[in-house]
Design a protein around this motif. Structure first.
Motif, PDB file in Angstrom:
ATOM      1  N   SER A 511       0.854  -1.196   0.000  1.00 24.42           N
ATOM      2  CA  SER A 511       0.000   0.000   0.000  1.00 24.42           C
ATOM      3  C   SER A 511       0.883   1.236   0.000  1.00 24.42           C
ATOM      4  O   SER A 511       2.064   1.180   0.320  1.00 24.42           O
ATOM      5  N   PHE A 512       0.236   2.333  -0.371  1.00 24.75           N
ATOM      6  CA  PHE A 512       0.921   3.630  -0.221  1.00 24.75           C
ATOM      7  C   PHE A 512       0.746   4.100   1.209  1.00 24.75           C
ATOM      8  O   PHE A 512      -0.058   3.561   1.979  1.00 24.75           O
ATOM      9  N   SER A 513       1.525   5.107   1.520  1.00 22.80           N
ATOM     10  CA  SER A 513       1.474   5.636   2.887  1.00 22.80           C
ATOM     11  C   SER A 513       0.099   6.211   3.246  1.00 22.80           C
ATOM     12  O   SER A 513      -0.233   6.360   4.425  1.00 22.80           O
ATOM     13  N   ASP A 514      -0.715   6.519   2.216  1.00 28.48           N
ATOM     14  CA  ASP A 514      -2.081   7.001   2.528  1.00 28.48           C
ATOM     15  C   ASP A 514      -3.090   5.849   2.511  1.00 28.48           C
ATOM     16  O   ASP A 514      -4.294   6.079   2.378  1.00 28.48           O
ATOM     17  N   ASP A 515      -2.562   4.640   2.599  1.00 32.43           N
ATOM     18  CA  ASP A 515      -3.376   3.418   2.673  1.00 32.43           C
ATOM     19  C   ASP A 515      -4.074   3.046   1.372  1.00 32.43           C
ATOM     20  O   ASP A 515      -4.870   2.101   1.343  1.00 32.43           O
ATOM     21  N   THR A 516      -3.838   3.774   0.345  1.00 30.06           N
ATOM     22  CA  THR A 516      -4.406   3.347  -0.941  1.00 30.06           C
ATOM     23  C   THR A 516      -3.542   2.227  -1.499  1.00 30.06           C
ATOM     24  O   THR A 516      -2.329   2.234  -1.315  1.00 30.06           O
ATOM     25  N   PRO A 517      -4.133   1.263  -2.181  1.00 27.55           N
ATOM     26  CA  PRO A 517      -3.358   0.110  -2.651  1.00 27.55           C
ATOM     27  C   PRO A 517      -2.325   0.509  -3.708  1.00 27.55           C
ATOM     28  O   PRO A 517      -2.613   1.327  -4.585  1.00 27.55           O
ATOM     29  N   ALA A 518      -1.157  -0.083  -3.594  1.00 27.00           N
ATOM     30  CA  ALA A 518      -0.090   0.156  -4.567  1.00 27.00           C
ATOM     31  C   ALA A 518       0.099  -1.058  -5.466  1.00 27.00           C
ATOM     32  O   ALA A 518       0.326  -0.932  -6.656  1.00 27.00           O
ATOM     33  N   LEU A 519      -0.007  -2.218  -4.851  1.00 27.47           N
ATOM     34  CA  LEU A 519       0.182  -3.457  -5.608  1.00 27.47           C
ATOM     35  C   LEU A 519      -0.935  -4.403  -5.178  1.00 27.47           C
ATOM     36  O   LEU A 519      -1.056  -4.745  -4.011  1.00 27.47           O
ATOM     37  N   ALA A 529      -3.758 -11.869 -11.879  1.00 29.51           N
ATOM     38  CA  ALA A 529      -3.515 -10.580 -12.500  1.00 29.51           C
ATOM     39  C   ALA A 529      -3.076  -9.632 -11.389  1.00 29.51           C
ATOM     40  O   ALA A 529      -3.639  -9.647 -10.297  1.00 29.51           O
ATOM     41  N   VAL A 530      -2.038  -8.855 -11.674  1.00 35.06           N
ATOM     42  CA  VAL A 530      -1.498  -7.955 -10.647  1.00 35.06           C
ATOM     43  C   VAL A 530      -1.487  -6.538 -11.221  1.00 35.06           C
ATOM     44  O   VAL A 530      -1.127  -6.342 -12.385  1.00 35.06           O
ATOM     45  N   LEU A 531      -1.868  -5.626 -10.384  1.00 34.75           N
ATOM     46  CA  LEU A 531      -1.888  -4.224 -10.834  1.00 34.75           C
ATOM     47  C   LEU A 531      -0.967  -3.405  -9.939  1.00 34.75           C
ATOM     48  O   LEU A 531      -1.079  -3.428  -8.696  1.00 34.75           O
ATOM     49  N   PHE A 532      -0.010  -2.752 -10.602  1.00 31.56           N
ATOM     50  CA  PHE A 532       0.848  -1.810  -9.883  1.00 31.56           C
ATOM     51  C   PHE A 532       0.367  -0.420 -10.272  1.00 31.56           C
ATOM     52  O   PHE A 532       0.388  -0.066 -11.450  1.00 31.56           O
ATOM     53  N   THR A 533      -0.070   0.373  -9.332  1.00 30.52           N
ATOM     54  CA  THR A 533      -0.797   1.599  -9.657  1.00 30.52           C
ATOM     55  C   THR A 533       0.120   2.776  -9.952  1.00 30.52           C
ATOM     56  O   THR A 533      -0.330   3.915 -10.024  1.00 30.52           O
ATOM     57  N   SER A 534       1.382   2.556 -10.091  1.00 26.27           N
ATOM     58  CA  SER A 534       2.305   3.621 -10.506  1.00 26.27           C
ATOM     59  C   SER A 534       3.146   3.087 -11.650  1.00 26.27           C
ATOM     60  O   SER A 534       2.876   1.989 -12.152  1.00 26.27           O
ATOM     61  N   SER A 535       4.154   3.837 -12.036  1.00 24.53           N
ATOM     62  CA  SER A 535       4.955   3.387 -13.189  1.00 24.53           C
ATOM     63  C   SER A 535       6.065   2.466 -12.724  1.00 24.53           C
ATOM     64  O   SER A 535       6.526   2.546 -11.586  1.00 24.53           O
ATOM     65  N   ILE A 536       6.532   1.609 -13.655  1.00 29.42           N
ATOM     66  CA  ILE A 536       7.580   0.643 -13.321  1.00 29.42           C
ATOM     67  C   ILE A 536       8.947   1.223 -13.672  1.00 29.42           C
ATOM     68  O   ILE A 536       9.976   0.631 -13.384  1.00 29.42           O
ATOM     69  N   ASP A 537       8.947   2.375 -14.316  1.00 29.43           N
ATOM     70  CA  ASP A 537      10.226   3.080 -14.556  1.00 29.43           C
ATOM     71  C   ASP A 537      10.299   4.271 -13.621  1.00 29.43           C
ATOM     72  O   ASP A 537       9.530   4.369 -12.662  1.00 29.43           O
TER      73      ASP A 537
END
Lengths: 710, 301
Positions: A511-519, A529-537
């Motif tokens: 999770s992100f520090s604001d508790d929203t999911p990151a992975l 299926a996996v979702l990463f909610t930011s960029s991989i670069d």
């Protein structure tokens, strides 16, 4: 009262007839000599003959008594101290006999191991019990007993339970055994409650912290504690393999195995030229010699070639010493794992450093020759039609703007059949398109992007950081504690918010520090299926340049593909459980121990995760894992179980320390010698006579040599 | 190194006793030109009328000239000495440790002395005895008489106990006056009785020489291990530890020898202790030299 520990040796008294026989034979064999001046001999002999006869008689008596005393001394006579033993006689007693069944008791520097000696001693103790005495036998393995053992009046049952007791490969836990013994004796009705502890007195089994409160329990509930040192008070010597650390470098054609072996010398003398052999699949692949100082350890690395595409088992062994249980240490190497991953780069650049998949590819397969089992293939979205997803285990969609519709269908089918897809987002990603076209695969619907940067005028808040979600996901478990802490150092400048409602069976990995999911992961039939909610670069985050990016990505790949098993399996210690996440479609597995005993294991929920757990790792060796009689790609084929090396240290605890631990307890510590009678074992015989007799025999020998030379 | 021909062991290899005796005596006399026993040879006894068959050389021509009758001189062949050799053949004389037995040594000595004496035309008688007289050869002076003595010596065997006192008593009458009595024995006997008997002989002006032959083992007692000592004259058997009794034994035997020697000296009996390992010629030379000096001293006085 005189008694003998080895009464059979009293037969040696018959040996006293030897001088008499020799005397008679010599008398018969005396040389005859015709002599003319015999009158003078007669004249002389009249005076001397008596002296001569007397001397012969004295010598005969001395020699005979020497043999008699020697025979008696070897029969170990002792005078029973009537004061200490008789008090408990005719009074019913309850007895708990604790037999140390740890593997150090397999030490054998004579004809039998300590464990066998301990069983013999235990039987002798049982023999001394009357019909009013009850007893129970318990081990020292530290395994919490589910049912409290019961005291038994039937000697046959007790002797049978001693007979059935087998030596274990566990470490000593005196405290646990004493705890159980106290608990048993608490319910006993006999006025005298005794504990017999038959052990080799190795220090590692004694937990001083238990005795802080434990000695009070002993003092209150136990009349007497007899500790019998089965090791006969000797300094024990042992050389053990205390650690093996295999590593695997997979090269283009084959793999190079490397094993770091640590040998410890738990002896007071330097160990020279200790031969260490590494065996793989039953064949010796390398060997070396160790020279280890007293009470020291030494490590060496061994290299060998390993055939790729196979599971290998092996062990390291040293030449036999008095304790053989720790002379072998097992390991497994798996070169069959190969994860083909397709990285679809949605933002390829001429300068590869700026490409979306640059960091990901390096994380999945660092270096050129020194490749990991994960084999990444990069393609742009335009090239995607050239690849069939079914040829891969995992497909990464990295900042991909659109995917051809036929490929979307192929991807859905691919996931349902066991493949995995991992989405990473970026500036090319259109939430609406994704939500419409890929909703069958996405764990959550995408929302809007948010930007966080204190430096940017566009910033709304400080950059976000990563944090683990509870319970800790298996993917994250691979990270060390330091790496866990550094998760908070990662900065995310932009990310996608997602719809809080999951589209399927979803779990948050990070999770992100604001508790929203990151992975987030989503189970879709047999695939994930996996979702990463930011960029991989590095466009939206500095995650790719963090040290834990590599293990995290590799572990994510292993996890989603169901190949959590590493190339080199971590060793499991005897009596420690083996756990493994249960693949999606699996209900039972079979585990076969080194002796060939098969156990059916069913998954159960551990930390909210369906996992297999196997706790019957009672013997060291290689355990085989099968599903329906066959190996399963998502399961390790084999895993090694080894003894806990702490038990290899045979440093002994001082009797004074034990007395200090058990302050206030009526304690007797005796040293068991082979053939000792129960009286001695119970600490009731105080005065031994063999020392005096041996001294007397020595004196006789001196007198005899003096008389015979005269 | 060449063997000493007078060594008892070497001598014992010579089977012929006469040859042995000759070897010893001739060797011993090679350095002595004059026998201490040599005196006048033939003495005139009486005249006898000539009868045919008498030797012409014996006709006394002086008497013929005076009386014109043929008389033949008759002579009495006379010796210097009548000698009796007593040889002890009791069981104890058969003892032999390493070299020759005491008897063999004593026999060779007796033969040598007989030869020596006969060579000087002395009368030699021979007596072999144990507790009784076994053989007695009356004294003769012919050299051929030696064969008779040697035959007896050759046939003699050691057996029985020694009782020299009784034997000597038997010979008091047989031996006249002024004879030489040689006794060769180990004297494991009642020496007091022997000396007492010898005094009678001495009273009759007889000269007495005693040769006490002892084995080296009897004189040194070199035994080590516990041994059953068996008597050579009877059935006695004694188990003894030689180490413990050695000193005592040596003291006893030395005391015996010394007492006997002293007793002989006091009674003017010539006494010779001979170790049976001593070469015979040396024993004989010493003996002759000693005899010569003692006779001279007697003649001077």
């Amino acid at each position: 009262m005189l008694s003998f520990l080895n009464p059979i040796l009293l037969l040696g008294i018959l040996g006293a007839s030897i001088p008499i026989i020799i005397h008679l034979i010599n008398k018969k064999k005396a040389v005859s000599h015709k002599f003319a001046a015999i009158d003078f001999i007669l004249e002389t002999n009249k005076r001397i003959y008596v002296k001569f006869k007397l001397r012969q008689l004295i010598l005969l008596i001395l020699r005979t008594s020497l043999l008699v005393f020697l025979a008696i001394a070897l029969a170990r006579p002792l005078i029973k101290n009537l004061g200490s033993g008789t008090a408990e006689k005719n009074i019913p007693t309850s007895n708990v006999i604790i037999i140390d069944d740890s593997y150090s008791m397999q030490y054998a520097d004579r004809h039998e191991s300590f464990f066998i000696s301990a069983k013999t001693v235990a039987k002798r103790i049982v023999d001394t019990l009357t019909k009013d005495d009850d007893a129970v036998i318990i081990g020292c393995s530290g395994i919490a007993l589910q049912v409290l053992p019961e005291l038994d009046y039937d000697k046959k049952h007790i002797l049978n339970s001693i007979e059935l007791l087998q030596p274990g490969f566990v470490t000593t836990h005196i405290a646990t055994a004493l705890d159980t013994a106290v608990e048993v004796l608490t319910t006993a009705k006999s006025p005298v409650k005794r504990i017999f502890l038959l052990t080799d007195l190795t220090r590692n089994g004694w937990d001083p912290s238990w005795f802080k409160s434990g000695h009070e329990k002993l003092r209150r509930h136990v009349s007497k504690v007899h500790i019998i040192d089965i090791s006969e008070g000797k300094t024990l010597k042992n050389i053990a393999i205390t650690r093996v650390e295999p590593r695997l470098d997979i090269l283009e054609r084959n793999a190079e195995g490397q094993i770091k072996v640590t040998i410890s010398n738990f002896s007071p003398v330097r160990a020279k030229d200790v031969l260490v052999q590494v065996l793989l699949d039953g064949k010796r692949v390398t060997q070396g010699f160790f020279n280890i100082d007293a009470y020291a350890s030494e490590s060496k690395e061994f290299f060998f070639t390993v055939e790729k595409g196979k599971d290998h088992t092996g062990w390291v062994e040293i030449a036999g010493d008095n304790l053989s249980a720790d002379n072998k240490r097992y390991f497994t190497i798996n070169t069959s794992h190969k994860l083909d991953t397709l990285l679809i780069d949605g933002d390829p650049k001429t300068n590869i450093y700026e490409s979306e998949t640059f960091y990901l590819e390096k994380a999945l397969n660092p270096g050129r020759e020194h490749v990991s089992p994960i084999k990444p293939v990069i393609c742009s979205i335009q090239e995607v039609n050239n690849f069939a997803f079914a040829d891969f285990n995992i497909v990464f969609l990295c900042n991909v703007e659109t995917v051809p519709s036929e490929k979307i269908q192929e991807l859905e089918k691919f996931v349902k059949e066991g493949g995995s897809v991992i989405f990473s987002l970026g500036n090319k990603v259109d939430a609406v398109y994704y939500n419409n076209a890929l909703s069958a695969l996405l764990p959550h619907r995408l929302h809007t992007t948010r930007t966080f940067s204190s430096d940017s005028p566009l910033s709304e808040e400080q950059p976000l950081h990563l944090k683990t979600s509870e319970p800790i996901h298996p993917v994250v478990r691979i990270l060390s504690e330091t790496q866990m802490h550094t998760l908070s150092s990662v900065k995310f400048y932009r990310m996608f918010y997602i719809d809080p409602t999951p589209l399927g069976n979803c779990k948050t990995v990070l999770s992100f520090s604001d508790d929203t999911p990151a992975l987030i992961e989503r189970q879709i039939e047999r695939g994930k299926a996996v979702l990463f909610t930011s960029s991989i670069d590095r466009d939206w985050t500095d995650l790719p340049v963090k040290p834990f990016f590599l293990p995290l990505m590799q572990q994510l790949c292993r996890y989603v593909s169901g190949s959590m098993t590493e190339e080199v399996h971590k060793e499991i210690l005897v009596n420690h459980g083996w756990q493994f996440p249960c693949p999606y479609d699996m209900n039972t597995i079979e585990i076969t121990n080194p002796e060939g005993t098969q156990t059916i294991v069913q998954p159960r929920f551990i930390d909210n995760e369906r996992s297999f757990e196997y706790n019957e790792t009672t013997i060291p060796g290689i355990y085989a894992v099968t599903a329906g009689g066959k190996s399963h790609p998502q399961l390790p084929q084999k895993f090694p179980v080894n003894v806990n090396a702490t038990e290899s240290n045979l440093d002994k605890i001082d009797q004074k320390e034990i007395s200090a631990f058990m302050g206030g307890t009526n304690l007797t510590i005796t040293t068991s010698h082979t053939g000792e009678g129960p009286d001695v074992l119970l600490g009731e015989a105080k005065k031994t006579l063999w020392g005096s007799l041996l001294f007397l025999a020595l004196c006789i020998l001196l007198v005899e040599s003096f008389v015979s030379r005269k | 190194m060449a063997e000493n021909p007078f060594d008892p062991v070497t001598l014992s290899k010579i089977a012929n006793m006469e040859l042995r005796a000759r070897l010893v005596v001739d060797g011993a006399l090679s350095g002595i030109h004059k026998s201490p026993y040599k005196g006048s040879s033939i003495e005139f006894l009486e005249h006898k009328e000539y009868s045919p068959g008498n030797e012409i050389k014996h006709i006394d021509w002086k008497v013929l000239a005076k009386t014109d009758k043929y008389y033949v001189k008759q002579f009495e062949e006379e010796t210097n000495l009548k000698c009796f050799v007593f040889l002890d053949t009791s069981g104890s004389m058969g003892y032999k440790s390493t070299g020759v037995s005491k008897f063999e040594y004593a026999a060779t000595l007796a033969a040598s002395l007989s030869y020596l004496l006969l060579k000087q035309s002395d009368l030699v008688g021979f007596v072999s005895f144990s507790d009784r007289v076994l053989q007695y050869i009356p004294p003769r002076s012919r050299l051929t008489h030696l064969h008779a003595i040697l035959n007896v010596l050759a046939e003699s065997k050691t057996t029985g106990k020694s009782n020299a006192g009784v034997i000597l008593n038997e010979f008091i009458e047989k031996i006249g006056r002024r004879s030489l009595i040689i006794i060769i024995s180990d004297f494991f006997d009642d020496t007091k009785k022997i000396v007492r008997q010898l005094k009678y002989f001495q009273f009759k002006k007889n000269e007495i020489i005693l040769f006490q032959i002892l084995d080296p083992y009897e004189l040194t007692f070199p035994f080590e291990t516990i041994t059953f000592f068996e008597s050579m004259e009877d059935d006695r058997r004694i188990l003894a530890d030689p180490k413990s009794i050695k000193n005592r034994y040596l003291s006893e035997i030395n005391h015996f020898v010394e007492t006997f020697k002293q007793s002989c000296f006091e009674n003017q009996i010539d006494y010779w202790l001979i170790n049976s390992s001593t070469p015979l010629d040396q024993a004989l030379i010493k003996f002759l030299a000693r005899r010569e000096s003692s006779l001279r001293s007697i003649q001077k006085s």
